[in-house]
Structures are given as structure tokens and as C-alpha cells.
Scaffold this motif. Structure first.
Motif, PDB file in Angstrom:
ATOM      1  N   GLU A   5       0.849  -1.180   0.000  1.00 41.71           N
ATOM      2  CA  GLU A   5       0.000   0.000   0.000  1.00 41.71           C
ATOM      3  C   GLU A   5       0.887   1.233   0.000  1.00 41.71           C
ATOM      4  O   GLU A   5       1.652   1.463   0.936  1.00 41.71           O
ATOM      5  CB  GLU A   5      -0.888   0.016   1.243  1.00 41.71           C
ATOM      6  N   ILE A   6       0.832   1.998  -1.078  1.00 38.13           N
ATOM      7  CA  ILE A   6       1.648   3.195  -1.155  1.00 38.13           C
ATOM      8  C   ILE A   6       0.864   4.445  -0.791  1.00 38.13           C
ATOM      9  O   ILE A   6       1.415   5.524  -0.738  1.00 38.13           O
ATOM     10  CB  ILE A   6       2.285   3.359  -2.550  1.00 38.13           C
ATOM     11  N   THR A   7      -0.406   4.301  -0.529  1.00 41.02           N
ATOM     12  CA  THR A   7      -1.214   5.442  -0.138  1.00 41.02           C
ATOM     13  C   THR A   7      -0.888   5.805   1.303  1.00 41.02           C
ATOM     14  O   THR A   7      -1.061   5.000   2.204  1.00 41.02           O
ATOM     15  CB  THR A   7      -2.717   5.129  -0.262  1.00 41.02           C
ATOM     16  N   ILE A  15      10.507   8.380   5.627  1.00 39.18           N
ATOM     17  CA  ILE A  15      11.921   8.696   5.805  1.00 39.18           C
ATOM     18  C   ILE A  15      12.389   9.533   4.620  1.00 39.18           C
ATOM     19  O   ILE A  15      12.200   9.147   3.462  1.00 39.18           O
ATOM     20  CB  ILE A  15      12.777   7.412   5.889  1.00 39.18           C
ATOM     21  N   VAL A  16      13.013  10.686   4.911  1.00 38.85           N
ATOM     22  CA  VAL A  16      13.563  11.546   3.867  1.00 38.85           C
ATOM     23  C   VAL A  16      15.053  11.257   3.765  1.00 38.85           C
ATOM     24  O   VAL A  16      15.794  11.424   4.738  1.00 38.85           O
ATOM     25  CB  VAL A  16      13.331  13.040   4.189  1.00 38.85           C
ATOM     26  N   ILE A 117       6.709   8.502  -3.087  1.00 37.96           N
ATOM     27  CA  ILE A 117       7.160   7.737  -1.931  1.00 37.96           C
ATOM     28  C   ILE A 117       7.391   6.291  -2.361  1.00 37.96           C
ATOM     29  O   ILE A 117       6.530   5.672  -2.982  1.00 37.96           O
ATOM     30  CB  ILE A 117       6.142   7.821  -0.786  1.00 37.96           C
ATOM     31  N   ALA A 118       8.552   5.762  -2.022  1.00 36.81           N
ATOM     32  CA  ALA A 118       8.915   4.397  -2.410  1.00 36.81           C
ATOM     33  C   ALA A 118       8.166   3.389  -1.546  1.00 36.81           C
ATOM     34  O   ALA A 118       7.520   3.733  -0.551  1.00 36.81           O
ATOM     35  CB  ALA A 118      10.424   4.207  -2.253  1.00 36.81           C
ATOM     36  N   ASP A 119       8.269   2.116  -1.924  1.00 36.62           N
ATOM     37  CA  ASP A 119       7.602   1.032  -1.197  1.00 36.62           C
ATOM     38  C   ASP A 119       8.109   0.901   0.239  1.00 36.62           C
ATOM     39  O   ASP A 119       7.387   0.445   1.115  1.00 36.62           O
ATOM     40  CB  ASP A 119       7.808  -0.304  -1.917  1.00 36.62           C
ATOM     41  N   ASN A 120       9.363   1.302   0.467  1.00 33.57           N
ATOM     42  CA  ASN A 120       9.931   1.200   1.817  1.00 33.57           C
ATOM     43  C   ASN A 120       9.684   2.467   2.644  1.00 33.57           C
ATOM     44  O   ASN A 120      10.403   2.728   3.609  1.00 33.57           O
ATOM     45  CB  ASN A 120      11.419   0.881   1.743  1.00 33.57           C
TER      46      ASN A 120
END
Length: 137
Positions: A5-7, A15-16, A117-120
Motif C-alpha cells: 500500500e503506497i497510499t 523517511i527523507v 514515496i517508495a515502497d519502503n
């Protein structure tokens, strides 16, 4: 069966990854907030050419520039603080940094696109739409 879920919703952690652009922005804000004290030296009769040579930045090659763009210097954990619309939200992250041998607290606020935003649950600082660095103390 297995999905990611990327939402992101309000309160989710992101994390930036701090790349060169955000690192420069943070250091310039720290230098502006905590300027170096001016000290007068008795022996300031140095040659004018010496100061110009010391102030000149070293020449860089194009190959090194590509490598520096992807180097992660630090990581800042942030929270999805405010939803702007269905595609964007405001990310707020705080970090303790050491600047001129003292601990300082900074806050980074950034407008983030959910699709970046990535999967992690991380995002590179070059994907931030608009960012602002605030010095807390």
C-alpha cells in the motif's frame, strides 16, 4: 494476494533521504541562524592573493557530479502532518544535528507527492516539491 500500500495517510511515517540539495539548504540555514563569531587577529597582514585562492572552490568534474547527486548524507524521519489534496501532503520531520560543536534541532517541512514515496516508505530529498528548513534551537 500480497500487495504494498503506497497510499499514505495522516500520521504515517516517511523517511527523507537527505541528498546534496537539502544538505546545503540545512547548512545555510544553520549558518544564518548561528553565525560564526568575528575575531580580530593581530597578524592579519596576509597577502590579498592568499585569501582569493583560499576562497575559490575546487574544480569539479562532470563524473563526480553525477555520483554526488545520489549520495545519501543523512536520513530524517517525518510524519504526514497535513493533507493538502488527494495527491499531496505536508511532511514534517525533526532532527538533532551537531553544528559548531553544539547540538541543534531542526525541522524540515516539505510538500510531498504521494506517488514519489517508495515502497519502503522513503523519499529522496530531490523529489520534494517544496521544502523549508526551520531552526528550532
Amino acid at each position: 494476494m500480497f500487495t504494498t500500500e503506497i497510499t499514505k495517510r495522516l500520521g504515517d511515517l516517511v523517511i527523507v533521504n537527505v541528498l546534496d540539495n537539502l544538505r546545503n539548504q540545512i547548512s545555510s540555514e544553520l549558518k544564518r541562524a548561528f553565525p560564526e563569531p568575528i575575531t580580530k587577529k593581530k597578524d592579519e597582514k596576509a597577502k590579498p592573493g592568499d585569501k582569493a585562492a583560499a576562497a575559490a572552490p575546487p574544480a569539479s568534474t562532470g563524473e563526480k557530479h553525477d555520483e554526488l547527486d545520489t549520495k545519501v548524507y543523512d536520513k530524517i524521519s517525518g510524519v504526514a502532518a497535513e493533507e493538502i489534496n488527494k495527491d499531496y501532503f505536508l511532511l514534517r520531520g525533526k532532527k538533532e544535528v551537531v553544528f559548531r560543536k553544539e547540538k541543534r534541532f531542526i525541522e524540515v517541512q516539505a510538500l510531498v507527492a504521494r506517488k514519489d514515496i517508495a515502497d519502503n516508505d522513503s523519499i529522496s530529498s530531490d523529489k520534494l516539491v517544496e521544502s523549508r528548513v526551520i531552526i528550532l534551537r
